[in-house]
Design a protein around this motif. Structure first.
Motif, PDB file in Angstrom:
ATOM      1  N   SER A 406     -11.999  -1.936 -18.397  1.00  0.00           N
ATOM      2  CA  SER A 406     -11.497  -0.563 -18.292  1.00  0.00           C
ATOM      3  C   SER A 406     -12.367   0.244 -17.339  1.00  0.00           C
ATOM      4  CB  SER A 406     -11.486   0.099 -19.677  1.00  0.00           C
ATOM      5  OG  SER A 406     -10.656  -0.605 -20.567  1.00  0.00           O
ATOM      6  N   ILE A 407     -13.683  -0.006 -17.380  1.00  0.00           N
ATOM      7  CA  ILE A 407     -14.605   0.680 -16.460  1.00  0.00           C
ATOM      8  C   ILE A 407     -14.309   0.290 -15.014  1.00  0.00           C
ATOM      9  CG2 ILE A 407     -17.028   0.889 -15.769  1.00  0.00           C
ATOM     10  CD1 ILE A 407     -17.766   0.549 -18.737  1.00  0.00           C
ATOM     11  N   VAL A 408     -14.087  -1.027 -14.791  1.00  0.00           N
ATOM     12  CA  VAL A 408     -13.756  -1.499 -13.441  1.00  0.00           C
ATOM     13  C   VAL A 408     -12.450  -0.872 -12.956  1.00  0.00           C
ATOM     14  CG1 VAL A 408     -13.146  -3.514 -12.045  1.00  0.00           C
ATOM     15  CG2 VAL A 408     -14.991  -3.677 -13.728  1.00  0.00           C
ATOM     16  N   ALA A 409     -11.440  -0.850 -13.822  1.00  0.00           N
ATOM     17  CA  ALA A 409     -10.142  -0.277 -13.453  1.00  0.00           C
ATOM     18  C   ALA A 409     -10.273   1.207 -13.135  1.00  0.00           C
ATOM     19  CB  ALA A 409      -9.144  -0.496 -14.583  1.00  0.00           C
ATOM     20  N   PHE A 410     -11.054   1.929 -13.934  1.00  0.00           N
ATOM     21  CA  PHE A 410     -11.250   3.362 -13.704  1.00  0.00           C
ATOM     22  C   PHE A 410     -11.976   3.601 -12.389  1.00  0.00           C
ATOM     23  CE2 PHE A 410     -13.909   7.179 -14.072  1.00  0.00           C
ATOM     24  CZ  PHE A 410     -12.932   8.144 -14.305  1.00  0.00           C
ATOM     25  N   LYS A 411     -12.995   2.772 -12.115  1.00  0.00           N
ATOM     26  CA  LYS A 411     -13.756   2.904 -10.872  1.00  0.00           C
ATOM     27  C   LYS A 411     -12.858   2.662  -9.663  1.00  0.00           C
ATOM     28  CE  LYS A 411     -17.910   1.188  -8.556  1.00  0.00           C
ATOM     29  NZ  LYS A 411     -17.223   0.839  -7.298  1.00  0.00           N
ATOM     30  N   ARG A 413      -9.584   3.054  -9.495  1.00  0.00           N
ATOM     31  CA  ARG A 413      -8.611   4.134  -9.359  1.00  0.00           C
ATOM     32  C   ARG A 413      -9.262   5.395  -8.797  1.00  0.00           C
ATOM     33  NH1 ARG A 413      -3.617   4.495 -11.077  1.00  0.00           N
ATOM     34  NH2 ARG A 413      -3.870   2.579 -12.268  1.00  0.00           N
ATOM     35  N   SER A 414     -10.470   5.713  -9.258  1.00  0.00           N
ATOM     36  CA  SER A 414     -11.147   6.915  -8.778  1.00  0.00           C
ATOM     37  C   SER A 414     -11.598   6.764  -7.329  1.00  0.00           C
ATOM     38  CB  SER A 414     -12.361   7.231  -9.659  1.00  0.00           C
ATOM     39  OG  SER A 414     -13.303   6.185  -9.605  1.00  0.00           O
ATOM     40  N   THR A 415     -11.859   5.489  -6.915  1.00  0.00           N
ATOM     41  CA  THR A 415     -12.311   5.252  -5.539  1.00  0.00           C
ATOM     42  C   THR A 415     -11.162   5.281  -4.553  1.00  0.00           C
ATOM     43  OG1 THR A 415     -14.125   3.863  -6.343  1.00  0.00           O
ATOM     44  CG2 THR A 415     -13.485   3.607  -4.022  1.00  0.00           C
ATOM     45  N   THR A 416     -10.027   4.701  -4.924  1.00  0.00           N
ATOM     46  CA  THR A 416      -8.919   4.555  -3.982  1.00  0.00           C
ATOM     47  C   THR A 416      -7.918   5.683  -4.036  1.00  0.00           C
ATOM     48  OG1 THR A 416      -7.633   3.276  -5.585  1.00  0.00           O
ATOM     49  CG2 THR A 416      -9.104   2.053  -4.109  1.00  0.00           C
ATOM     50  N   GLY A 417      -7.789   6.334  -5.190  1.00  0.00           N
ATOM     51  CA  GLY A 417      -6.800   7.380  -5.341  1.00  0.00           C
ATOM     52  C   GLY A 417      -5.411   6.851  -5.076  1.00  0.00           C
ATOM     53  N   SER A 418      -4.712   7.449  -4.147  1.00  0.00           N
ATOM     54  CA  SER A 418      -3.348   7.023  -3.853  1.00  0.00           C
ATOM     55  C   SER A 418      -3.291   6.125  -2.625  1.00  0.00           C
ATOM     56  CB  SER A 418      -2.464   8.268  -3.601  1.00  0.00           C
ATOM     57  OG  SER A 418      -2.989   9.027  -2.538  1.00  0.00           O
ATOM     58  N   LEU A 419      -4.454   5.569  -2.240  1.00  0.00           N
ATOM     59  CA  LEU A 419      -4.502   4.684  -1.058  1.00  0.00           C
ATOM     60  C   LEU A 419      -3.531   3.525  -1.188  1.00  0.00           C
ATOM     61  CD1 LEU A 419      -5.947   3.917   1.642  1.00  0.00           C
ATOM     62  CD2 LEU A 419      -7.520   2.582   0.237  1.00  0.00           C
ATOM     63  N   GLN A 420      -2.732   3.293  -0.196  1.00  0.00           N
ATOM     64  CA  GLN A 420      -1.812   2.165  -0.199  1.00  0.00           C
ATOM     65  C   GLN A 420      -2.590   0.865  -0.083  1.00  0.00           C
ATOM     66  OE1 GLN A 420       1.540   2.004  -0.502  1.00  0.00           O
ATOM     67  NE2 GLN A 420       1.433  -0.225  -0.376  1.00  0.00           N
ATOM     68  N   ILE A 421      -2.380  -0.062  -1.015  1.00  0.00           N
ATOM     69  CA  ILE A 421      -3.081  -1.328  -0.989  1.00  0.00           C
ATOM     70  C   ILE A 421      -2.481  -2.234   0.085  1.00  0.00           C
ATOM     71  CG2 ILE A 421      -3.759  -3.343  -2.340  1.00  0.00           C
ATOM     72  CD1 ILE A 421      -4.966  -0.697  -3.242  1.00  0.00           C
ATOM     73  N   LEU A 422      -3.347  -2.668   0.993  1.00  0.00           N
ATOM     74  CA  LEU A 422      -2.923  -3.594   2.031  1.00  0.00           C
ATOM     75  C   LEU A 422      -3.533  -4.945   1.773  1.00  0.00           C
ATOM     76  CD1 LEU A 422      -3.411  -1.313   5.173  1.00  0.00           C
ATOM     77  CD2 LEU A 422      -1.284  -1.790   3.959  1.00  0.00           C
ATOM     78  N   THR A 423      -2.788  -5.994   1.971  1.00  0.00           N
ATOM     79  CA  THR A 423      -3.290  -7.349   1.778  1.00  0.00           C
ATOM     80  C   THR A 423      -3.226  -8.115   3.074  1.00  0.00           C
ATOM     81  OG1 THR A 423      -1.139  -8.297   1.247  1.00  0.00           O
ATOM     82  CG2 THR A 423      -2.369  -7.312  -0.575  1.00  0.00           C
TER      83      THR A 423
END
Length: 424
Positions: A406-411, A413-423
């Motif tokens: 949960s800590i990793v997931a929160f980190k 989300r807070s780091t990327t915000g609404s950034l579109q994930i590119l692969t």
């Protein structure tokens, strides 16, 4: 159409062979130990025979797991460094070490080779495919082992055929690793040197900066970025807590199945083990579907919740059908560990895969050895009070393992915000 050279990079034959060997050996060992303690307790009153047998078998497995878990610790890290610095094939040849209990080195090597041969965006799927092969081999081995044990017990000393089959499978793994296996070329570089994204592991494609000037492209896509130490620590913590829950429960489960009210026979034990391996198929399907819609952290948490719920049901099993219901609820229980390995590989250089994976595996082995002793002692203490207590304990540890993720997931989300994930 795949060429012969590409097929020679497949690590799956080693995975399948080693797991078949393990399935044959584990069933044979359990039944031989049970029968041995049956014979040595023939003079005991009937009402105390089962309790004496359960405690004796439990004590045997405490010592057995200590030897099995601790013996490869001396060589495991050294072999991983050799694999990283000299030649990856050393990991494949470590199948020989598996014959003497060196699963630590073997599995770290398998994960390193699997990661090297996969792209970043497909790595979680690639590692779960390896786990699927492992599970299917275990399923077939478990299904066959009970029949082999019963069918040949009148003609050969009990367990001899299963041990012979186990040794033959390990010999195949060794020969395949030495004469066939080739190291795959690295499919993708470490994302730690590319622009970071939501799950800490996907890369911006090279074409992303095609329309920009070269200096701008380099500054965006090739700027070095340090991997998050907090993320790595939390991934290790989540893996260790989850493994503690799983290993503890699985250590006492065979003993639980041998005692009343279930009192399973060798064939039923084989079926029960095979049912456990079905989760390799369902977990693979889960990753195949979930990876299209969810982050890695979400998939991991789904798997942890699946196991925790199923093991809580197992604590109240009184009838065979309820055992299979509990197993069915655990359908995604395999997802967490390979996905955690996938996330870790996205934070380190390809040249360090072996060391990282073996450090994780060593952590899991040490935890597993301590957990085995701890759970077996608790099982003995609660045997006459409530034999399913260990499963409730695993449920609690399974819930705790959700916290680091949960800590990793929160980190993320807070780091990327609404950034579109590119692969890639």
């Amino acid at each position: 159409m795949l060429g012969l050279a590409a097929m020679r990079t497949w690590i799956e034959p080693v995975v399948a062979g080693s797991q078949l060997a393990s399935a044959f050996y584990d069933t044979g060992l359990l039944m031989v130990v049970k029968n041995y303690y049956n014979q040595t307790n023939l003079t005991s009153p009937s009402h105390t025979l089962q309790d004496a047998q359960q405690k004796a078998v439990s004590n045997f497995y405490i010592i057995y797991n200590l030897v099995l878990g601790l013996s490869p610790l001396v060589s495991a890290y050294g072999l991983s460094k050799l694999g990283d610095n000299v030649h990856r094939k050393i990991h494949g040849a470590a199948a020989f070490n598996g014959l003497t209990g060196g699963f630590t080195t073997l599995w770290a090597g398998v994960m390193a080779l699997g990661s090297l041969g996969s792209s970043v965006s497909k790595r979680s799927l690639r590692l779960i495919i390896i786990e699927l092969v492992y599970g299917l081999a275990g399923f077939l081995g478990s299904m066959a082992s009970g029949y082999l044990f019963v069918g040949f017990s009148n003609h050969y000393r009990e367990g001899t055929v299963l041990v012979g089959c186990s040794i033959a499978c390990y010999a195949f793994c060794l020969l395949y690793s030495i004469f066939v296996l080739k190291v795959p070329k690295t499919a993708a570089s470490c994302p730690a040197k590319a622009k970071g994204t939501g799950d800490g592991g996907d890369q911006v494609p090279d074409s992303a900066g095609a329309s920009q000037n070269s200096s701008s492209s380099e500054s965006i896509n090739l700027a070095p970025a340090s991997p998050s130490k907090l993320t790595i620590v939390m991934l290790f913590a989540g893996a260790i807590l989850y493994d503690l829950a799983v290993v503890g429960a699985m250590n006492v489960l065979p003993l639980f199945l041998l005692k009343e009210p279930l009192s399973w026979s060798p064939v039923e034990i084989g079926y029960g083990n095979a049912a456990g391996y079905v989760i390799f198929i369902t977990s693979f399907l889960g990753v195949f579907v979930f990876s299209k819609y969810f982050r890695d952290t979400t998939m991991i948490m789904i798997g942890m919740a699946s196991f925790s719920t199923g093991i809580l049901i197992m604590a109240f099993v009184q009838w065979t059908f309820l055992f299979y219901i509990a197993r069915a609820v655990m359908l995604f229980a395999l997802i967490p560990l390979p996905t955690i390995r996938s996330m870790l590989s996205k934070h380190v250089e390809g040249s360090s895969y072996g060391k990282v994976f073996v450090l994780l595996q060593l952590s899991l082995v040490i935890t597993g050895v301590a957990t085995s002793t701890f759970y077996n002692k608790i099982y003995q203490s609660t045997l006459n009070w409530y034999s399913g207590f260990c499963f409730i304990l695993s449920f609690l540890f399974g819930c705790l393992s959700l916290l680091p993720l949960s800590i990793v997931a929160f980190k993320q989300r807070s780091t990327t915000g609404s950034l579109q994930i590119l692969t890639d």
